[in-house]
Design an enzyme around this catalytic site. Structure first.
Site, PDB file in Angstrom:
ATOM      1  N   TYR A  82     -16.903  16.382 -15.720  1.00  0.00           N
ATOM      2  CA  TYR A  82     -17.156  14.944 -15.636  1.00  0.00           C
ATOM      3  C   TYR A  82     -18.187  14.665 -14.530  1.00  0.00           C
ATOM      4  O   TYR A  82     -18.064  15.197 -13.421  1.00  0.00           O
ATOM      5  CB  TYR A  82     -15.842  14.207 -15.361  1.00  0.00           C
ATOM      6  CG  TYR A  82     -16.040  12.737 -15.128  1.00  0.00           C
ATOM      7  CD1 TYR A  82     -16.428  11.892 -16.169  1.00  0.00           C
ATOM      8  CD2 TYR A  82     -15.888  12.179 -13.869  1.00  0.00           C
ATOM      9  CE1 TYR A  82     -16.644  10.555 -15.963  1.00  0.00           C
ATOM     10  CE2 TYR A  82     -16.103  10.827 -13.648  1.00  0.00           C
ATOM     11  CZ  TYR A  82     -16.480  10.023 -14.705  1.00  0.00           C
ATOM     12  OH  TYR A  82     -16.702   8.696 -14.487  1.00  0.00           O
TER      13      TYR A  82
ATOM     14  N   LYS B 289      -8.781   5.842 -19.227  1.00  0.00           N
ATOM     15  CA  LYS B 289      -9.116   6.304 -20.564  1.00  0.00           C
ATOM     16  C   LYS B 289      -7.912   6.143 -21.509  1.00  0.00           C
ATOM     17  O   LYS B 289      -7.488   5.037 -21.753  1.00  0.00           O
ATOM     18  CB  LYS B 289      -9.629   7.741 -20.499  1.00  0.00           C
ATOM     19  CG  LYS B 289     -10.662   7.965 -19.379  1.00  0.00           C
ATOM     20  CD  LYS B 289     -11.947   7.178 -19.560  1.00  0.00           C
ATOM     21  CE  LYS B 289     -12.833   7.156 -18.317  1.00  0.00           C
ATOM     22  NZ  LYS B 289     -13.146   8.440 -17.726  1.00  0.00           N
TER      23      LYS B 289
ATOM     24  N   ASP C 260      -7.859  18.540 -14.839  1.00  0.00           N
ATOM     25  CA  ASP C 260      -8.139  17.149 -15.172  1.00  0.00           C
ATOM     26  C   ASP C 260      -7.763  16.994 -16.648  1.00  0.00           C
ATOM     27  O   ASP C 260      -8.460  17.484 -17.532  1.00  0.00           O
ATOM     28  CB  ASP C 260      -9.625  16.866 -14.925  1.00  0.00           C
ATOM     29  CG  ASP C 260     -10.006  15.425 -15.239  1.00  0.00           C
ATOM     30  OD1 ASP C 260      -9.291  14.759 -16.011  1.00  0.00           O
ATOM     31  OD2 ASP C 260     -11.051  14.970 -14.723  1.00  0.00           O
TER      32      ASP C 260
ATOM     33  N   ARG D 123       0.841  -1.204   0.000  1.00  0.00           N
ATOM     34  CA  ARG D 123       0.000   0.000   0.000  1.00  0.00           C
ATOM     35  C   ARG D 123       0.875   1.252   0.000  1.00  0.00           C
ATOM     36  O   ARG D 123       0.564   2.263  -0.596  1.00  0.00           O
ATOM     37  CB  ARG D 123      -0.982   0.000   1.180  1.00  0.00           C
ATOM     38  CG  ARG D 123      -1.851   1.252   1.238  1.00  0.00           C
ATOM     39  CD  ARG D 123      -3.217   1.069   1.926  1.00  0.00           C
ATOM     40  NE  ARG D 123      -3.193   0.216   3.092  1.00  0.00           N
ATOM     41  CZ  ARG D 123      -2.640   0.559   4.269  1.00  0.00           C
ATOM     42  NH1 ARG D 123      -2.087   1.735   4.432  1.00  0.00           N
ATOM     43  NH2 ARG D 123      -2.659  -0.302   5.281  1.00  0.00           N
TER      44      ARG D 123
HETATM   45  C1  LIG Z   1     -13.619   8.931 -16.511  1.00  0.00           C
HETATM   46  C2  LIG Z   1     -13.233  10.256 -16.037  1.00  0.00           C
HETATM   47  C3  LIG Z   1     -12.975  10.501 -14.687  1.00  0.00           C
HETATM   48  C4  LIG Z   1     -13.151   9.438 -13.619  1.00  0.00           C
HETATM   49  O1  LIG Z   1     -12.296   8.364 -13.810  1.00  0.00           O
HETATM   50  P1  LIG Z   1     -12.606   6.846 -13.345  1.00  0.00           P
HETATM   51  O2  LIG Z   1     -11.352   6.160 -13.737  1.00  0.00           O
HETATM   52  O3  LIG Z   1     -13.822   6.404 -14.073  1.00  0.00           O
HETATM   53  O4  LIG Z   1     -12.827   6.893 -11.870  1.00  0.00           O
HETATM   54  C5  LIG Z   1     -12.587  11.774 -14.323  1.00  0.00           C
HETATM   55  N1  LIG Z   1     -12.459  12.767 -15.235  1.00  0.00           N
HETATM   56  C6  LIG Z   1     -12.702  12.577 -16.543  1.00  0.00           C
HETATM   57  C7  LIG Z   1     -12.542  13.708 -17.493  1.00  0.00           C
HETATM   58  C8  LIG Z   1     -13.100  11.318 -16.990  1.00  0.00           C
HETATM   59  O5  LIG Z   1     -13.362  11.142 -18.290  1.00  0.00           O
END
Ligand SMILES: *Cc1c(COP(=O)(O)O)cnc(C)c1O
Length: 387
Positions: free
Chosen positions: A105, A203, A178, A53
């Site tokens: 998001y 992603k 982000d 961890r």
């Molecule tokens: C998918 C996404 C998230 C969240 O990510 P997870 O891996 O699904 O928890 C945050 N910001 C954006 C822009 C996203 O596309």
């Protein structure tokens, strides 16, 4: 040998953080599926490695590679994008305020409204390109500005450098970007004045729709020590196997992003001329209101397209279902193309009034363009439009 910091993105993607296996000279590192590590004597253990961890060799390798691509000093990998947002938000406390971009998001919006607000952290949403509004919104309690660019799903571009200048002109506060939609290949927000960058590595970075992950990056030693503590103390860490997969995926990230962008531009141009489509939103099109800003801020325009179809929500849903190559699913950034209907899928949780205000109508459809042959994607779309 050149300084590693001067390597090009392709070299960084293939080599950063990669060390051969220690025993058999394997080109790839072993996957250290070990929850715990032996102490040499009580209290004395090897490097960082005591308990997974806190640190694991595969996680460290991935973090080093992502640091290199995002041009950051520190990286912390966690188990999802939402977990990444969560460890950033843990630096705030009751009475603090966040100013967020107005198109966000859905899961981040949920963190803000269901976890931050009840804990006494106020969040306001606004068009961050409106300098006057932004300056007025910053109060002595403002600790953080949060933005995505391009936004999801309206693909609006925020001027990161300008927002950071306005933010710093008042009092020190953190600008969080982000960067999921761009990946480190298309834009490096820390160089534009952001203090923190986060990714949902689920992603583009993972890129094959087979894992969930997140990462937080910064150049600030002070923030880094907080994130390191939250990573281990809150415990939302990725498995060694997922870290290995993410490291493996990084090697082809620049190649994949090139193809995503090239395909998306071709598909967007086709859509602009197709009947039955009333609006095409893609930052690479001259018709996009922020096209010039996108050209300046990004290395290319990304793989996401949103379109508005003639007709009502049912027509949009029918189009989504009739596509064959495009999978009907939430998520994005994988090698395979996906389609989704924000009003009923990714953004159903946002109050309808707020959803319509930012432009997420019932006839809006979002496409994640994969790395297939663009002619096949275009043929599939033509069929689904009945052309
Ligand atoms: C998918 C996404 C998230 C969240 O990510 P997870 O891996 O699904 O928890 C945050 N910001 C954006 C822009 C996203 O596309």
């Amino acid at each position: 040998m050149k300084d590693k910091k001067e390597w090009g993105v392709n070299t960084k993607a293939v080599h950063a953080g990669v060390e051969p296996g220690p025993k058999y000279n394997s080109v790839n590192p072993p996957i250290y599926m070990s929850s715990t590590f032996l102490h040499q004597s009580p209290g004395k253990y090897f490097e960082d490695y005591e308990y997974s961890r806190g640190a694991n060799p595969n996680r460290n390798a991935f973090e080093e590679a992502l640091c290199s691509l995002e041009k950051a000093e520190h990286c912390f990998a966690v188990s999802s994008g939402v977990a990444a947002a969560d460890i950033i938000l843990r630096t705030l406390s009751s009475g603090d305020e966040i100013i967020s971009g107005d198109d966000l998001y859905g899961g981040t919006h949920r963190l803000f409204s269901k976890l931050c607000e009840p804990a006494g952290i106020k969040v306001s949403y606004l068009d961050l390109n409106n300098a006057e509004l932004l300056e007025k919104a910053i109060t002595p309690a403002t600790r953080m500005i949060w933005l995505e660019s391009p936004t999801n799903p309206m693909l609006k571009i925020f001027d990161i450098k300008k927002v950071s200048e306005i933010a710093q002109s008042k009092h020190p506060l953190d600008l969080v970007v982000d960067n999921t939609f761009c990946s480190p290949i298309l834009q490096n927000p820390l160089e534009l004045g952001a203090s923190v960058v986060m990714h949902s590595t689920t992603k583009y970075i993972g890129g094959h729709s087979d894992l969930l992950g997140g990462a937080v990056l910064t150049n600030s030693d002070e923030l880094a020590s907080k994130f390191k503590f939250f990573q281990s103390a809150a415990g939302a860490i990725p498995s060694p196997f997922d870290c290995y997969l993410m490291s493996r995926s990084l090697k082809t990230l620049p190649l994949r992003i090139d193809k995503h962008c090239a395909n998306a531009l071709e598909v967007a141009k086709f859509l602009e001329s197709a009947s039955g489509v009333s609006r095409v939103i893609y930052p690479g099109l001259e018709s996009h209101p922020d096209h010039q800003l996108a050209k300046k801020q990004m290395n290319d325009f990304g793989g996401m397209i949103s379109i508005e179809l003639d007709g009502d929500g049912d027509k949009a849903k029918k189009f989504c279902s009739e596509l064959e190559l495009f999978g009907l699913a939430v998520s994005l950034g994988g090698v395979e193309s996906l389609v989704e209907h924000p009003a009923t899928m990714t953004h159903w949780g946002i109050p309808k009034k707020q959803r319509l205000e930012v432009g997420i109508t019932d006839s809006l459809v979002r496409l994640s363009i994969g790395v297939e042959d663009s002619k096949d994607l275009i043929a599939d779309i033509s069929c689904a439009l009945g052309l």
